[in-house]
Design an enzyme around this catalytic site. Structure first.
Site, PDB file in Angstrom:
ATOM      1  N   ARG A  15       0.689  -1.367   0.186  1.00 50.51           N
ATOM      2  CA  ARG A  15      -0.035  -0.092   0.094  1.00 50.51           C
ATOM      3  C   ARG A  15       0.813   1.441  -0.181  1.00 50.51           C
ATOM      4  O   ARG A  15       0.306   2.509  -0.133  1.00 50.51           O
ATOM      5  CB  ARG A  15      -1.046   0.091   1.226  1.00 50.51           C
ATOM      6  CG  ARG A  15      -2.139  -1.180   1.002  1.00 50.51           C
ATOM      7  CD  ARG A  15      -3.410  -0.608   2.044  1.00 50.51           C
ATOM      8  NE  ARG A  15      -2.918  -1.447   3.195  1.00 50.51           N
ATOM      9  CZ  ARG A  15      -3.413  -1.076   4.308  1.00 50.51           C
ATOM     10  NH1 ARG A  15      -4.116   0.212   4.657  1.00 50.51           N
ATOM     11  NH2 ARG A  15      -3.135  -1.948   5.444  1.00 50.51           N
ATOM     12  N   GLY A 141      -6.491  -7.590  15.768  1.00 52.81           N
ATOM     13  CA  GLY A 141      -6.881  -8.633  16.578  1.00 52.81           C
ATOM     14  C   GLY A 141      -7.064  -8.358  18.015  1.00 52.81           C
ATOM     15  O   GLY A 141      -6.611  -7.204  18.507  1.00 52.81           O
ATOM     16  N   TYR A 371      37.626  22.000  -1.947  1.00 51.71           N
ATOM     17  CA  TYR A 371      37.615  20.790  -2.706  1.00 51.71           C
ATOM     18  C   TYR A 371      38.119  20.873  -4.071  1.00 51.71           C
ATOM     19  O   TYR A 371      37.910  21.922  -5.012  1.00 51.71           O
ATOM     20  CB  TYR A 371      35.971  20.450  -2.896  1.00 51.71           C
ATOM     21  CG  TYR A 371      35.733  19.012  -3.588  1.00 51.71           C
ATOM     22  CD1 TYR A 371      36.234  17.913  -3.361  1.00 51.71           C
ATOM     23  CD2 TYR A 371      34.725  18.986  -4.854  1.00 51.71           C
ATOM     24  CE1 TYR A 371      36.021  16.866  -3.991  1.00 51.71           C
ATOM     25  CE2 TYR A 371      34.507  18.029  -5.403  1.00 51.71           C
ATOM     26  CZ  TYR A 371      35.128  16.724  -5.098  1.00 51.71           C
ATOM     27  OH  TYR A 371      34.800  15.663  -5.610  1.00 51.71           O
TER      28      TYR A 371
HETATM   29  C1  UD1 Z   1      -1.196  -8.524  13.343  1.00 59.09           C
HETATM   30  C2  UD1 Z   1      -1.767  -9.277  14.241  1.00 59.09           C
HETATM   31  C3  UD1 Z   1      -2.780  -8.600  14.748  1.00 59.09           C
HETATM   32  C4  UD1 Z   1      -2.437  -7.166  15.371  1.00 59.09           C
HETATM   33  C5  UD1 Z   1      -2.186  -6.396  14.368  1.00 59.09           C
HETATM   34  C6  UD1 Z   1      -1.223  -5.182  14.735  1.00 59.09           C
HETATM   35  C7  UD1 Z   1      -1.072 -11.550  13.826  1.00 59.09           C
HETATM   36  C8  UD1 Z   1      -1.726 -13.019  13.361  1.00 59.09           C
HETATM   37  N1  UD1 Z   1      -1.975 -10.500  13.717  1.00 59.09           N
HETATM   38  O1  UD1 Z   1      -2.107  -8.295  12.136  1.00 59.09           O
HETATM   39  O2  UD1 Z   1      -3.433  -9.372  15.865  1.00 59.09           O
HETATM   40  O3  UD1 Z   1      -3.752  -6.687  15.775  1.00 59.09           O
HETATM   41  O4  UD1 Z   1      -0.715  -7.361  13.725  1.00 59.09           O
HETATM   42  O5  UD1 Z   1      -0.836  -4.201  13.742  1.00 59.09           O
HETATM   43  O6  UD1 Z   1       0.054 -11.467  14.207  1.00 59.09           O
HETATM   44  N2  UD1 Z   1       5.168  -9.941   8.530  1.00 59.09           N
HETATM   45  C9  UD1 Z   1       6.311 -10.710   8.417  1.00 59.09           C
HETATM   46  N3  UD1 Z   1       6.073 -11.715   7.510  1.00 59.09           N
HETATM   47  C10 UD1 Z   1       4.947 -12.391   7.515  1.00 59.09           C
HETATM   48  C11 UD1 Z   1       3.872 -11.672   7.965  1.00 59.09           C
HETATM   49  C12 UD1 Z   1       4.103 -10.569   8.727  1.00 59.09           C
HETATM   50  O7  UD1 Z   1       7.549 -10.068   8.519  1.00 59.09           O
HETATM   51  O8  UD1 Z   1       4.771 -13.521   6.922  1.00 59.09           O
HETATM   52  C13 UD1 Z   1       5.521  -8.411   9.367  1.00 59.09           C
HETATM   53  C14 UD1 Z   1       4.849  -7.415   8.529  1.00 59.09           C
HETATM   54  O9  UD1 Z   1       5.642  -6.975   7.542  1.00 59.09           O
HETATM   55  C15 UD1 Z   1       4.339  -6.577   9.545  1.00 59.09           C
HETATM   56  C16 UD1 Z   1       3.983  -7.413  10.739  1.00 59.09           C
HETATM   57  O10 UD1 Z   1       4.771  -8.654  10.499  1.00 59.09           O
HETATM   58  O11 UD1 Z   1       5.189  -5.590   9.796  1.00 59.09           O
HETATM   59  C17 UD1 Z   1       2.542  -7.616  10.863  1.00 59.09           C
HETATM   60  O12 UD1 Z   1       1.969  -8.259   9.616  1.00 59.09           O
HETATM   61  P1  UD1 Z   1       0.638  -7.793   9.148  1.00 59.09           P
HETATM   62  O13 UD1 Z   1       0.301  -8.807   7.915  1.00 59.09           O
HETATM   63  O14 UD1 Z   1       0.419  -6.482   9.043  1.00 59.09           O
HETATM   64  O15 UD1 Z   1      -0.453  -8.448  10.313  1.00 59.09           O
HETATM   65  P2  UD1 Z   1      -1.839  -8.115  10.702  1.00 59.09           P
HETATM   66  O16 UD1 Z   1      -2.582  -8.751   9.693  1.00 59.09           O
HETATM   67  O17 UD1 Z   1      -1.984  -6.522  10.690  1.00 59.09           O
END
Ligand code: UD1
Ligand code: MG
Length: 451
Positions: A15, A141, A371
């Site tokens: 995004r 969450g 310089y």
């Molecule tokens: C996650 C939480 C949610 C919380 C929210 C807060 C989980 C399952 N859910 O959801 O409970 O309220 O964050 O913002 O953890 N990332 C990785 N690798 C992956 C997936 C994610 O590095 O495979 C990193 C993303 O880049 C990001 C962070 O982890 O920085 C969170 O991932 P994102 O996909 O935003 O999780 P949410 O669905 O927002």
């Protein structure tokens, strides 16, 4: 107990609509990833592991330039937050202590908040989660807690019932657990959920199934602000600036038009400092007590000592160091230079790679020619020296203490202490020549008009 911090930074951040990985976008003068690393450092983390994915090389480079002891793990495919944390297991296989997981796109979590989580864990909990009461809980969450304050489960929005969606206590994503317990529980996490992802949030239920208790603590919502878009980035910047300006004023600085002053994450401003409107601070600036930064000045990587006056319209670049009472005036640029106590560089000058002695006066339009196209050379000006206006100081060069240079000089050789250096053509006056030349030109113009 030792602390390790795992920072999740694998996401692309689609995004943002950017070629750059999301966590490298700047807020408050630094990539958001660096804010998370700084929080970890300030919470005295012994190890920091950054989990990279999209744009791993760029992310590593940025992280290593901030902290060359940082460790890296790679998540080749994004299969969820639990899967991401698991990638750090080999980096921490010998680590015996607490682990805190941070997100690289959530820059404002404070070290004190991490400390509060660690303190809570000392009460005997298996997992401690950082929550916040959301004004708009949206798709976060939800934290399910008992009347006694224990955390029962984290339910992802997609998997939540309507009743659970009514809860405003949300998961920030920051969790704390014992390292060995964490990696052991992660092995049990499944992906049988609405997103087919391995959820880190499942570790709460799994820890409880092992007979452990879990807890949640709350922090202010501004700390857990996550950044997913350019709009979020701008919102985060405003939130940061509002707080940083307030902190500066509460610490005794006057910001005449606070909303026009831009501070960086590490700006240090003393008491009785006056900051006029439209001043921008890049990273690594310290302003000591009683200094004045006048309007429209731009400062980065510099140190301004007590009673110094900067601007209006001054630019202090990295390595500019102003001693007590130094003055740097309008349209002056200073780079990698010490300006001695009470020395003045008041107008239209460039001072780079230089050492200016105390009480020296640098005339208007003076340039250090530092310089040669390949190398940078140093200029030294002694105490109380007087540099005439429009002097070109061709470095390497030294002007001694109590020495002078004539206005308009091009100084290529050292000027001894107390000497006057003159490096300009001698003036000659041709009597009547100006008038004769003018008359000739006017006559030529009149002839053109006629013909
Ligand atoms: C996650 C939480 C949610 C919380 C929210 C807060 C989980 C399952 N859910 O959801 O409970 O309220 O964050 O913002 O953890 N990332 C990785 N690798 C992956 C997936 C994610 O590095 O495979 C990193 C993303 O880049 C990001 C962070 O982890 O920085 C969170 O991932 P994102 O996909 O935003 O999780 P949410 O669905 O927002
Ligand atoms: Mg998210």
């Amino acid at each position: 107990m030792d602390l390790a911090v795992i920072i999740l930074a694998a996401g692309m951040g689609s995004r943002m609509k950017s070629d750059m990985p999301k966590v490298l976008h700047h807020v408050a003068g630094a990539p958001m990833l660096i804010h998370a690393m700084r929080t970890a450092q300030n919470a005295f983390a012994k190890k920091i592991v950054v989990v990279t994915g999209y744009g791993a090389e760029a992310v590593k480079k940025s992280a290593a330039s901030y902290d060359d002891t940082a460790l890296f793990a790679h998540q080749a495919t994004q299969e969820g937050t639990a899967h991401a944390v698991q990638q750090a297991a080999s980096d921490l296989q010998d680590f015996d202590g607490d682990v805190i997981v941070l997100y690289g796109d959530t820059p404002f979590v404070q070290p004190e908040t991490l400390q509060a989580m660690l303190d809570k864990k000392r009460d005997g909990h298996g997992v401690v989660v950082l929550g916040f009461h959301a004004a708009d809980p949206a798709r976060y969450g939800r934290l399910i807690t008992t009347a006694g304050g224990q955390l029962e489960a984290i339910i992802e929005y997609k998997d939540a019932t309507d009743a659970q969606r009514d809860i405003d206590f949300c998961n920030s994503g920051v969790i704390c657990a014992d390292a060995r317990l964490l990696f052991s529980i992660l092995d049990d996490v499944q992906n049988d959920n609405a997103s087919s992802e391995y959820y880190l949030t499942d570790i709460v239920g799994l820890a409880r199934a092992r007979g452990l208790t879990c807890a949640a603590i709350a922090c202010d919502e501004t700390e857990t602000m996550g950044i997913n878009s350019r709009t979020d980035l701008a919102t985060a910047e405003v939130a940061f600036q509002t707080k940083a300006r307030r902190d500066a004023m509460e610490n005794g600085a006057t910001l005449i038009a606070a909303e026009t002053v831009w501070l960086a994450y590490d700006t240090i401003i003393g008491r009785d400092v006056i900051i006029e409107p439209n001043v921008v601070f890049g990273p690594d600036v310290t302003i000591e007590n009683n200094a004045t930064i006048r309007a429209f000045s731009h400062l980065e990587g510099c140190h301004v000592s007590k009673d110094a006056i900067v601007g209006p319209y001054a630019r202090l670049r990295p390595g500019a160091e102003l001693a007590n009472g130094a003055k740097v005036g309008n349209f002056v640029e200073i780079k990698a230079a010490q300006i001695g106590e009470g020395a003045k560089v008041n107008h239209l000058s460039y001072i780079g790679d230089a050492d200016i002695g105390s009480q020296a006066n640098i005339g208007a339009g003076t340039i250090t020619c530092n310089y040669d196209g390949v190398f940078k050379h140093k200029t030294e000006i002694g105490a109380r020296a007087f540099i005439g206006s429009n002097t070109m100081l061709v470095a390497p060069v030294r002007v001694g203490a109590d020495a002078m240079t004539g206005s308009g000089s091009i100084i290529t050789k050292d000027v001894p202490d107390e000497a006057l250096g003159l490096g300009r053509a001698k003036q000659e006056n041709r009597i009547g020549l100006a008038l004769r030349m003018m008359n000739k030109l006017r006559a030529a113009k009149a002839a053109l008009k006629k013909g």
